[in-house]
Design a protein around this motif. Structure first.
Motif, PDB file in Angstrom:
ATOM      1  N   ILE A  25      29.984  26.273  27.798  1.00 32.33           N
ATOM      2  CA  ILE A  25      29.125  27.457  27.737  1.00 32.33           C
ATOM      3  C   ILE A  25      29.914  28.681  28.198  1.00 32.33           C
ATOM      4  O   ILE A  25      30.655  28.620  29.187  1.00 32.33           O
ATOM      5  CB  ILE A  25      27.835  27.258  28.567  1.00 32.33           C
ATOM      6  CG1 ILE A  25      26.874  28.430  28.358  1.00 32.33           C
ATOM      7  CG2 ILE A  25      28.142  27.021  30.026  1.00 32.33           C
ATOM      8  CD1 ILE A  25      25.462  28.174  28.877  1.00 32.33           C
ATOM      9  N   TYR A  26      29.757  29.759  27.432  1.00 25.38           N
ATOM     10  CA  TYR A  26      30.456  31.017  27.703  1.00 25.38           C
ATOM     11  C   TYR A  26      29.444  32.150  27.608  1.00 25.38           C
ATOM     12  O   TYR A  26      28.603  32.178  26.697  1.00 25.38           O
ATOM     13  CB  TYR A  26      31.568  31.227  26.666  1.00 25.38           C
ATOM     14  CG  TYR A  26      32.406  32.466  26.886  1.00 25.38           C
ATOM     15  CD1 TYR A  26      33.549  32.420  27.678  1.00 25.38           C
ATOM     16  CD2 TYR A  26      32.071  33.677  26.286  1.00 25.38           C
ATOM     17  CE1 TYR A  26      34.334  33.555  27.882  1.00 25.38           C
ATOM     18  CE2 TYR A  26      32.843  34.812  26.488  1.00 25.38           C
ATOM     19  CZ  TYR A  26      33.968  34.750  27.278  1.00 25.38           C
ATOM     20  OH  TYR A  26      34.739  35.870  27.476  1.00 25.38           O
ATOM     21  N   PHE A  27      29.535  33.110  28.532  1.00 26.95           N
ATOM     22  CA  PHE A  27      28.652  34.272  28.542  1.00 26.95           C
ATOM     23  C   PHE A  27      29.454  35.506  28.127  1.00 26.95           C
ATOM     24  O   PHE A  27      30.448  35.851  28.774  1.00 26.95           O
ATOM     25  CB  PHE A  27      28.066  34.488  29.943  1.00 26.95           C
ATOM     26  CG  PHE A  27      27.201  33.364  30.414  1.00 26.95           C
ATOM     27  CD1 PHE A  27      25.834  33.383  30.197  1.00 26.95           C
ATOM     28  CD2 PHE A  27      27.754  32.257  31.057  1.00 26.95           C
ATOM     29  CE1 PHE A  27      25.029  32.339  30.625  1.00 26.95           C
ATOM     30  CE2 PHE A  27      26.961  31.199  31.490  1.00 26.95           C
ATOM     31  CZ  PHE A  27      25.596  31.240  31.266  1.00 26.95           C
ATOM     32  N   GLY A  28      29.015  36.157  27.054  1.00 25.89           N
ATOM     33  CA  GLY A  28      29.729  37.339  26.566  1.00 25.89           C
ATOM     34  C   GLY A  28      28.861  38.118  25.601  1.00 25.89           C
ATOM     35  O   GLY A  28      27.632  38.052  25.664  1.00 25.89           O
TER      36      GLY A  28
ATOM     37  N   VAL B 272      39.027  36.747  22.256  1.00 19.63           N
ATOM     38  CA  VAL B 272      40.203  35.963  22.647  1.00 19.63           C
ATOM     39  C   VAL B 272      39.782  34.679  23.357  1.00 19.63           C
ATOM     40  O   VAL B 272      40.263  33.585  23.031  1.00 19.63           O
ATOM     41  CB  VAL B 272      41.142  36.794  23.541  1.00 19.63           C
ATOM     42  CG1 VAL B 272      42.264  35.923  24.100  1.00 19.63           C
ATOM     43  CG2 VAL B 272      41.731  37.962  22.767  1.00 19.63           C
ATOM     44  N   ASP B 273      38.888  34.794  24.323  1.00 14.82           N
ATOM     45  CA  ASP B 273      38.433  33.616  25.059  1.00 14.82           C
ATOM     46  C   ASP B 273      37.770  32.597  24.143  1.00 14.82           C
ATOM     47  O   ASP B 273      38.049  31.395  24.214  1.00 14.82           O
ATOM     48  CB  ASP B 273      37.441  34.023  26.157  1.00 14.82           C
ATOM     49  CG  ASP B 273      38.120  34.601  27.385  1.00 14.82           C
ATOM     50  OD1 ASP B 273      39.345  34.461  27.519  1.00 14.82           O
ATOM     51  OD2 ASP B 273      37.405  35.200  28.218  1.00 14.82           O
TER      52      ASP B 273
ATOM     53  N   MET C 277      37.607  27.517  21.238  1.00 12.13           N
ATOM     54  CA  MET C 277      37.253  26.794  20.022  1.00 12.13           C
ATOM     55  C   MET C 277      38.479  26.224  19.312  1.00 12.13           C
ATOM     56  O   MET C 277      38.407  25.148  18.707  1.00 12.13           O
ATOM     57  CB  MET C 277      36.465  27.713  19.079  1.00 12.13           C
ATOM     58  CG  MET C 277      35.090  28.119  19.634  1.00 12.13           C
ATOM     59  SD  MET C 277      33.997  26.727  20.039  1.00 12.13           S
ATOM     60  CE  MET C 277      34.289  26.554  21.816  1.00 12.13           C
ATOM     61  N   ALA C 278      39.619  26.909  19.415  1.00 11.70           N
ATOM     62  CA  ALA C 278      40.858  26.347  18.868  1.00 11.70           C
ATOM     63  C   ALA C 278      41.238  25.099  19.646  1.00 11.70           C
ATOM     64  O   ALA C 278      41.742  24.118  19.076  1.00 11.70           O
ATOM     65  CB  ALA C 278      41.978  27.385  18.922  1.00 11.70           C
TER      66      ALA C 278
ATOM     67  N   PRO D 201      40.659  26.141  30.807  1.00 13.27           N
ATOM     68  CA  PRO D 201      41.715  27.128  31.053  1.00 13.27           C
ATOM     69  C   PRO D 201      42.074  27.934  29.807  1.00 13.27           C
ATOM     70  O   PRO D 201      43.180  27.828  29.274  1.00 13.27           O
ATOM     71  CB  PRO D 201      42.889  26.256  31.522  1.00 13.27           C
ATOM     72  CG  PRO D 201      42.693  24.970  30.786  1.00 13.27           C
ATOM     73  CD  PRO D 201      41.191  24.770  30.702  1.00 13.27           C
ATOM     74  N   THR D 202      41.149  28.766  29.351  1.00 13.93           N
ATOM     75  CA  THR D 202      41.399  29.553  28.143  1.00 13.93           C
ATOM     76  C   THR D 202      42.588  30.493  28.307  1.00 13.93           C
ATOM     77  O   THR D 202      43.275  30.791  27.326  1.00 13.93           O
ATOM     78  CB  THR D 202      40.151  30.357  27.738  1.00 13.93           C
ATOM     79  OG1 THR D 202      39.705  31.122  28.870  1.00 13.93           O
ATOM     80  CG2 THR D 202      39.026  29.433  27.290  1.00 13.93           C
TER      81      THR D 202
END
Length: 199
Positions: free
Chosen positions: A64-67, A77-78, A83-84, A182-183
């Motif tokens: 989960i990412y908040f943006g 970028v993150d 996802m890559a 660790p993005t």
């Protein structure tokens, strides 16, 4: 634009996650975020316009990412690196990678409509699900997930930036926090971290 406003315990966990990248992909001990008071159930509006809840993914690992989609630099970028990394993990171990459900929570509901969210998430991964909610919902959610956001003042053209944390959490099938991906170290480090914890 991003402000990395995090509790010291989260910074420590992030450092552990980064250092683990150069080691074996087998867990050498408990998860970095084991026992951390992070997470909790929620229901938001998904990119398809329908309600989506944390509990919908019980039994799955979750990132989960908040943006926000209008973010000029940090979010793309993150999310791209996360996802890559997931795609690399999928290529090396499709069965385990299929257990990971990636989630993106927009903290900019005024602009991030379902259509906008869908276009954003589809650009990074076909299984990435975008969602957002009211200010009240987002305020509670970011607090529960040790995240932060602050909507800036609009400029003359009506545009604005949103200050926010830029961390990607990994949660287990039981909904408990495991680690921070660790993005900053790139997709390969993300893939290694997923390989370490997803069983």
């Amino acid at each position: 634009m991003s402000a990395r406003v995090l509790p010291l315990s989260i910074f420590a966990a992030f450092a552990l996650a980064l250092s683990a990248c150069s080691q074996s992909t087998q867990p050498a001990g408990p998860p970095p975020l084991e026992g951390a008071d992070i997470g909790g159930d929620f229901t938001l509006t998904g990119e398809d316009g329908k309600p989506v809840s944390w509990g919908d993914f019980d039994g799955q690992y979750r990132t989960i990412y908040f943006g926000y989609t209008f973010c000029p630099d940090v979010c793309p970028v993150d999310v791209q690196r996360a996802m890559a990394g997931l795609k690399r993990f999928e290529a090396s171990d499709p069965e385990r990678a299929a257990k990971v459900q990636p989630l993106f929570v927009s903290v900019d509901p005024a602009r991030d409509t379902p259509e906008v969210l869908t276009e954003f998430t589809d650009a990074f991964h076909p299984r990435l699900i975008g969602m957002t909610g009211s200010k009240e919902q987002l305020d509670k959610l970011t607090k529960d997930y040790a995240a932060y956001y602050s909507i800036g003042e609009p400029n003359e053209a009506g545009g604005y930036l949103v200050d926010h944390t830029s961390i990607t959490y990994l949660f287990g099938p039981d909904g408990k926090p495991i680690a921070i991906l660790p993005t900053d170290a790139g997709p390969e480090a993300v893939a290694q971290e997923l390989d370490k914890w997803v069983r």
